[in-house]
Design an enzyme around this catalytic site. Structure first.
Site, PDB file in Angstrom:
ATOM      1  NE  ARG A 149      58.748 -29.460 -26.079  1.00  0.00           N
ATOM      2  CZ  ARG A 149      60.210 -29.078 -26.750  1.00  0.00           C
ATOM      3  NH1 ARG A 149      61.196 -29.428 -26.333  1.00  0.00           N
ATOM      4  NH2 ARG A 149      60.134 -28.682 -27.650  1.00  0.00           N
ATOM      5  CB  VAL A 150      58.323 -32.834 -18.506  1.00  0.00           C
ATOM      6  CG1 VAL A 150      57.971 -32.731 -16.978  1.00  0.00           C
ATOM      7  CG2 VAL A 150      58.975 -34.408 -18.613  1.00  0.00           C
ATOM      8  CG  ASP A 151      58.163 -27.643 -18.558  1.00  0.00           C
ATOM      9  OD1 ASP A 151      58.658 -28.572 -17.956  1.00  0.00           O
ATOM     10  OD2 ASP A 151      58.572 -27.352 -19.476  1.00  0.00           O
ATOM     11  CG  ASP A 152      53.766 -28.776 -22.937  1.00  0.00           C
ATOM     12  OD1 ASP A 152      53.954 -28.097 -22.563  1.00  0.00           O
ATOM     13  OD2 ASP A 152      54.733 -29.243 -24.633  1.00  0.00           O
TER      14      ASP A 152
END
Ligand code: ATP
Ligand code: MG
Length: 692
Positions: A560-563
């Protein structure tokens, strides 16, 4: 929105000059291939002759090019394999992905009228395939099984559809399905589809709260359930949970009026709680109905089903799918990705409560005229050999599962695999999360005996069908890489400002062209739909996933981009650090998150689970860190290794990193919604081991 862009910006800081790019190493893409690791991602060529006729990259490129240049014509060619009561218009494909130009929407096969249940069943019966089996059901207990033919399934679908009509279900009404993995589950989906009713399958492991919330959200007055379900040695009291859900929904002012209950041997009739007047036994009413039920022809854009996302990044979204476009995409991807032909025995281990169960257990294989194995239990029951015993018993040709299951089975002795004959296997598949190369190599070498291509399919509940995926035999597989876009899929990599990046690079994965099975809206909230998927980068569908493209044009999802973690200016993909940790002999699985770090900006925090027989110690901790240093580089070495007895996972087996981020940040009171976790109690156990 601003918050999200801020996050993206910090994650997408450019690589500092000279910084080594983190990544699963592939010899075709890396300047310095790292030799000698069992988990290195070397491209693998397998000699496989696909019956679809796509046997080279050139074959693929020809079709892909046309699918992008002329989507209406391309998809129409495939759609004509199906029965349409009324044909679609020539210019049937239409979409707008840019909010600034009006309402965001997608439509395919406009003007056409069809019915997916008819195409799954009656169409095959009309062509003489009615007596062939389509469902091969394997019960939780060894020796309990059932076969159903297309004709038998169609008759049962009609009976159930007639009963639904008798209690007032009409075209467009929502019906909730909360069942174990028995044949009646896909039958219930098809019965709704036959009437033009909108099904919403709620995974049988979800709580009463989740069921109540979903029923209320889509206003489903009817719930189809079972007295219970069997999962390994456990009984799931589905009816009891449904009763509680009805109660909870009514507190919120929504009345569930009718509950249809299939008697399941795990909870016999006499032990099943009952509400006279509201509850009805399936076995009492459905067999009495006529097996003749006229098909309700619906417009191509009529909603077929509603399904909530896994909730691994936030509150689940009620994704709405259409009929015609979904039907064509589910069928075409099943055929090309798995090289599935009529009569093939195909097994997808997903539950119908997940999108994979919709597209690749129920609709896709039926549309292709295949035989779909439906397994009620858990793959390691009563022993880790069960999966492979089922493969041997039914002579499964295509086997499709998730990395979480592959890792779980890999943790056991290979003798469990080797004891069963797997010579029928031809294509293996995986979906749901990035797969670490070690698990991939094990799947390839041990399960597939080195002769079955692995299709690592990237897609989402929202995309309805596989989007980036190898096609078996057409080009080499790369462990951990989804490789190339499927027909009609136009991926782009964007920087944080939404600028398209070209060539070999890394960025945010977005899609710039609609495809037939695209999400149409979020139930009851078109604004949320536009904001979630189309506001971040106007004109593009935002996937939320980070991705790398190599010089061959192959795509690897990095998580995930957030990851993505930004450590002293180095962008580190969680998937890559996890893969390195999992390559260590003692480690079963790892989950990596970022945490605030005074010096580095962000530090790397790793949660690890260990194989049976390994005890966590300082030596293992050091060794794990060393493994990451060696495989990726010193900049990616975890600052914290947190041993956990298990990882928090969604019901579909995905690690919920947002919870781990809170634990790493010691914000235990901000865990948010953990109701979609397979086992919410695991969280406390992890918290208690912090700092140990
Ligand atoms: P929510 O959107 O509610 O947070 P979710 O994204 O987990 O839930 P799904 O639609 O089941 O719900 O999952 C889609 C996601 O799964 C993708 O966005 C991607 O992150 C991941 N994924 C799926 N298949 C693959 C794959 N083959 N490789 C890497 N990641 C994958
Ligand atoms: Mg998602």
């Amino acid at each position: 929105m601003e918050e999200r862009l801020k996050v993206l910006r910090s994650h997408l800081a450019p690589f500092p000059p000279g910084a080594s790019q983190s990544g699963l190493v592939s010899q075709t893409t890396s300047a310095q291939p790292r030799e000698g690791h069992a988990d290195v991602a070397r491209p693998v060529s397998v000699t496989y002759h696909a019956r679809t006729g796509v046997n080279s990259r050139e074959d693929y490129e020809r079709l892909h090019r046309r699918s992008i240049q002329d989507p209406a014509g391309f998809w129409a060619d495939f759609a004509s394999d199906f029965h349409w009561e009324r044909p679609w218009r020539r210019d049937h494909a239409r979409w707008n992905f840019d909010r600034r130009c009006g309402r965001v929407e997608t439509a395919f096969f406009e003007g056409g009228r069809t019915n997916i249940a008819y195409n799954c069943l009656d169409r095959h019966i009309a062509s003489g395939r009615g007596r062939q089996p389509c469902f091969l059901w394997e019960g939780n207990d060894i020796g309990v099984d059932r076969r159903m033919t297309f004709e038998e399934v169609r008759d049962e679908v009609c009976r159930l559809a007639n009963w639904l009509k008798s209690v007032g279900v009409r075209k467009g009404d929502a019906v909730a399905i909360y069942m174990p993995m028995v044949c009646e589950l896909p039958i219930a989906m098809l019965a709704c589809a036959r009437l033009g009713a909108v099904h919403t399958v709620v995974f049988g492991g979800f709580s009463a709260e989740s069921l109540a919330q979903r029923c209320a959200d889509c206003r489903s007055k009817v719930v189809i359930t079972a007295s219970g379900g069997a999962r390994a040695t456990k009984v799931v009291p589905l009816k009891q949970i449904t009763d509680k859900a009805v109660q909870l929904a009514s507190k919120d002012g929504f009345q569930i009026e009718t509950v249809l209950v299939l008697e399941h041997p795990s909870v016999p009739k006499r032990e099943c709680p009952w509400r006279q007047g509201r509850d009805v036994w399936y076995q009492d009413v459905v067999p009495r109905q006529s097996s003749n039920c006229p098909v309700e022809w619906v417009n191509s854009e009529h909603p077929l089903f509603l399904l909530y996302t896994s909730g691994s990044t936030g509150k689940p979204k009620g994704v709405v799918h259409s009929t015609g476009g979904y039907m064509v995409a589910a069928a075409v991807t099943t055929r090309y990705v798995f090289d599935l032909q009529p009569g093939d025995v195909y097994w997808c281990t997903a539950d119908c409560g997940w999108i994979t169960g919709h597209s690749y257990l129920a609709y896709g294989p039926l549309l292709c005229g295949a035989r779909s194995v439906i397994y009620e239990g858990v793959p390691s029951h009563p022993t880790p050999a069960r999966c492979w015993q089922i493969v041997e018993k039914y002579k499964v040709r295509q086997f499709y599962t998730a990395p979480t299951l592959i890792r779980a089975l890999e943790a056991h002795d290979d003798k469990f695999v080797l004891g069963s004959d797997r010579s029928s296997l031809a294509v293996l598949g995986t979906v749901g999360e990035p797969i670490n190369p070690r698990a991939w190599n094990w799947f390839f070498e041990v399960v597939g005996e080195g002769r079955c291509p692995i299709v690592d399919t990237w897609w989402q509940t929202e995309t309805g069908a596989a989007m980036i995926t190898p096609l078996p035999g057409a080009w080499p597989c790369v462990p951990g890489s989804a490789t190339l876009p499927f027909f009609g899929v136009a991926p782009v990599l964007l920087d944080d400002k939404g600028k398209e990046l070209h060539g070999a690079t890394e960025g945010i994965l977005a899609l710039k062209q609609a495809w037939p099975s695209a999400i149409r809206t979020v139930k009851g909230d078109h604004k949320r739909f536009e904001e979630t998927y189309f506001a971040t980068f106007p004109g593009y569908y935002f996937t939320g996933d980070g991705c790398r493209r190599d010089a061959n044009g192959c795509y690897t999802i990095t998580g995930r981009v957030d990851d993505v973690i930004n450590v002293s200016g180095h962008r580190v993909g969680t998937a890559e650090v996890e893969a390195a940790l999992a390559s260590h002999g003692a480690c079963t699985e790892a989950a990596v998150v970022g945490f605030d770090h005074d010096i580095k900006g962000q530090g790397i925090y790793a949660f690890v689970t260990l194989h049976d027989g390994h005890e966590f110690s300082d030596a293992i901790r050091k060794d794990l860190v060393k493994t990451v240093r060696e495989q990726i580089g010193a900049f990616a070495a975890p600052d914290v290794i947190h041993w956990a007895p298990g990882l928090p996972k969604t019901r579909s087996g995905k690690i919920m990193r947002r919870i781990l981020r809170k634990i790493a940040a010691k914000k235990d009171d901000e865990l948010g919604d953990i109701s979609t976790l397979a086992d919410p109690s695991i969280v406390q156990g992890i918290i208690e081991l912090r700092g140990k």
